[in-house]
Design a protein around this motif. Structure first.
Motif, PDB file in Angstrom:
ATOM      1  N   UNK A 155       0.827  -1.206   0.000  1.00 42.96           N
ATOM      2  CA  UNK A 155       0.000   0.000   0.000  1.00 42.96           C
ATOM      3  C   UNK A 155       0.859   1.254   0.000  1.00 42.96           C
ATOM      4  N   UNK A 156       1.936   1.217   0.758  1.00 41.53           N
ATOM      5  CA  UNK A 156       2.842   2.363   0.820  1.00 41.53           C
ATOM      6  C   UNK A 156       3.451   2.653  -0.540  1.00 41.53           C
ATOM      7  N   UNK A 157       3.765   1.609  -1.285  1.00 42.41           N
ATOM      8  CA  UNK A 157       4.329   1.793  -2.611  1.00 42.41           C
ATOM      9  C   UNK A 157       3.305   2.238  -3.638  1.00 42.41           C
ATOM     10  N   UNK A 158       2.018   1.911  -3.399  1.00 41.15           N
ATOM     11  CA  UNK A 158       0.975   2.210  -4.383  1.00 41.15           C
ATOM     12  C   UNK A 158       0.320   3.568  -4.168  1.00 41.15           C
ATOM     13  N   UNK A 162      -1.972  12.541   1.032  1.00 40.63           N
ATOM     14  CA  UNK A 162      -2.912  12.480   2.151  1.00 40.63           C
ATOM     15  C   UNK A 162      -3.649  11.150   2.201  1.00 40.63           C
ATOM     16  N   UNK A 163      -3.971  10.582   1.057  1.00 41.18           N
ATOM     17  CA  UNK A 163      -4.649   9.291   1.037  1.00 41.18           C
ATOM     18  C   UNK A 163      -3.767   8.216   1.658  1.00 41.18           C
ATOM     19  N   UNK A 164      -2.490   8.234   1.359  1.00 46.26           N
ATOM     20  CA  UNK A 164      -1.555   7.280   1.956  1.00 46.26           C
ATOM     21  C   UNK A 164      -1.568   7.410   3.475  1.00 46.26           C
ATOM     22  N   UNK A 165      -1.583   8.645   3.979  1.00 44.65           N
ATOM     23  CA  UNK A 165      -1.592   8.862   5.429  1.00 44.65           C
ATOM     24  C   UNK A 165      -2.829   8.247   6.076  1.00 44.65           C
ATOM     25  N   UNK A 171      -4.213   1.068   9.138  1.00 47.69           N
ATOM     26  CA  UNK A 171      -3.580  -0.243   9.286  1.00 47.69           C
ATOM     27  C   UNK A 171      -2.829  -0.372  10.605  1.00 47.69           C
ATOM     28  N   UNK A 172      -2.796   0.697  11.390  1.00 49.42           N
ATOM     29  CA  UNK A 172      -2.167   0.648  12.719  1.00 49.42           C
ATOM     30  C   UNK A 172      -3.247   0.433  13.779  1.00 49.42           C
ATOM     31  N   UNK A 354      -6.829  14.360   9.348  1.00 46.32           N
ATOM     32  CA  UNK A 354      -6.514  12.944   9.218  1.00 46.32           C
ATOM     33  C   UNK A 354      -6.353  12.296  10.582  1.00 46.32           C
ATOM     34  N   UNK A 355      -5.610  12.947  11.472  1.00 48.01           N
ATOM     35  CA  UNK A 355      -5.356  12.357  12.788  1.00 48.01           C
ATOM     36  C   UNK A 355      -6.650  12.111  13.557  1.00 48.01           C
TER      37      UNK A 355
END
Length: 404
Positions: A155-158, A162-165, A171-172, A354-355
């Motif tokens: 996912x990190x590579x794709x 902001x969407x990645x964040x 996932x955490x 986001x947070x």
């Protein structure tokens, strides 16, 4: 088996009013079911949920147990459940366990979405924002088994920006996300004081203890030492006192005499005198239960005072004591205010939005939505739609869970 037994014991202890006789039968069946296929386990846990806690404030948390399908996932999921069951606060989530959950099917769809030319962000958003954290972990387990690659790395590579964040935050675990955010607030030049206060004041003793444990595991450092090294003065003293987790647990007995004594002490230490007796404020605010503080701090405003002195006192207390008081008085209103402030100008302060959205979507975002509407006259959903765009907007609106 020991973990399962502990879970059932905690289930019985934490759900007041639930007859222990109602847990005995599921306990016996559970041991047998754990030796069989995962479908049986899932069916059993549905049964356990509906028989014991269907009307409990913790029901959405316990319902997460339905998704368990492997020994590894089981350990993580039961730990998650136990931590949440220990919380005395009811949950108001917007993200709940997805019915008819199929981790293998979701993993296959995510694999295809990542491999698609240009990446199918919409599918990733649609799946991961509509699954509970234990379900997302099970999808990751199924993905790794299927692709022989870590899903978070994929996912990190794709994804990016902001969407990645948002997606990587989902996932955490709650404690992992909080520990990471606290660490980020102290890295680099300067300290994000508002974030530190927000994270520390809004978490319970149990949550803070878990955050400290996870912080040590992730960063090989002690949270209290990092806070002491990165902050100074009264702000550092307040944070360290809060991190020590000496706060009283909420009680069903209201000690009005002690509330009045503390309110008087806070008044004498702040409004009435020139300067502020910081030690008294820190002691009371870090050691009294949140319900006690909620009843006590408004009492200060009933004492005689000069308006000018009150204004001077408020200025002295900013930013940290004032923010802490706001957070203690009404946590959900505090978060609603933070979201409102972050989206007042054109665009949005995406880090703040986001947070809060990621950390509260499985805790109390439904109640934050209600406070937001009362405070601003507009729904959180509409405000997010106005100030964000693209896949980031789609993810936030999905976490928001609907319009008001």
């Amino acid at each position: 088996m020991a973990l399962v037994s502990e879970f059932l014991g905690q289930l019985t202890l934490n759900l007041g009013g639930v007859s222990t006789a109602r847990v005995v039968r599921p306990r016996q069946v559970l041991y047998a079911a754990l030796r069989s296929q995962r479908a049986t386990v899932r069916s059993l846990l549905y049964f356990l949920y509906f028989r014991t806690v269907a009307f409990s404030p913790a029901s959405q948390t316990v319902k997460s147990a339905i998704l368990i399908c492997s020994t590894a996932a089981m350990c993580a999921s039961f730990r998650f459940l136990l931590l949440n069951l220990q919380s005395s606060e009811p949950k108001y989530p917007t993200v709940v366990p997805f019915p008819d959950f199929d981790p293998d099917k979701d993993a296959a769809r995510i694999e295809t979405a990542i491999k698609t030319k240009g990446v199918d962000e919409q599918t990733i958003v649609d799946i991961l924002t509509k699954r509970s954290y234990p379900q997302r972990r099970e999808i990751a387990f199924a993905y790794e088994k299927r692709v022989k690659k870590d899903m978070i790395s994929a996912l990190k590579g794709a994804l990016s920006g902001s969407l990645e964040s948002v997606i990587l935050g989902l996932m955490k675990s709650t404690a992992q996300f909080d520990a990471t955010e606290i660490r980020a607030s102290m890295k680099g030049l300067g300290t994000d004081e508002e974030t530190l206060i927000e994270m520390v004041c809004s978490r319970s003793n149990d949550e803070l203890m878990e955050i400290k444990k996870v912080y040590k595991e992730l960063f090989k450092k002690d949270l209290a030492k990092d806070v002491a090294g990165d902050t100074s003065g009264n702000f550092a003293k307040l944070l360290l006192a809060l991190v020590e987790t000496k706060r009283d647990e909420p009680s069903s007995v209201v000690d009005y005499e002690k509330i009045d004594q503390d309110a008087r002490a806070l008044y004498e230490a702040g409004v009435k005198r020139k300067g502020t007796d910081v030690a008294t404020w820190i002691s009371i605010m870090s050691e009294r239960s949140v319900p006690h503080l909620q009843k006590g701090t408004p009492r200060i405003m009933t004492f005689p005072k000069e308006n000018r002195r009150q204004q001077e006192w408020v200025i002295q207390m900013r930013p940290f004591f004032l923010l802490a008081v706001e957070c203690f008085e009404n946590k959900q209103l505090y978060f609603a205010s933070r979201l409102s402030d972050a989206m007042k100008s054109k665009g949005a302060k995406e880090k703040v939005v986001t947070r809060i959205m990621v950390s509260r979507c499985e805790v109390d975002l439904m109640k934050i939505r209600s406070e937001f509407k009362k405070q601003t006259g507009k729904s959180l959903y509409q405000t997010i739609a106005e100030h964000t765009k693209g896949d980031y907007q789609r993810a936030l609106l999905s976490l928001c869970g609907g319009d008001d």
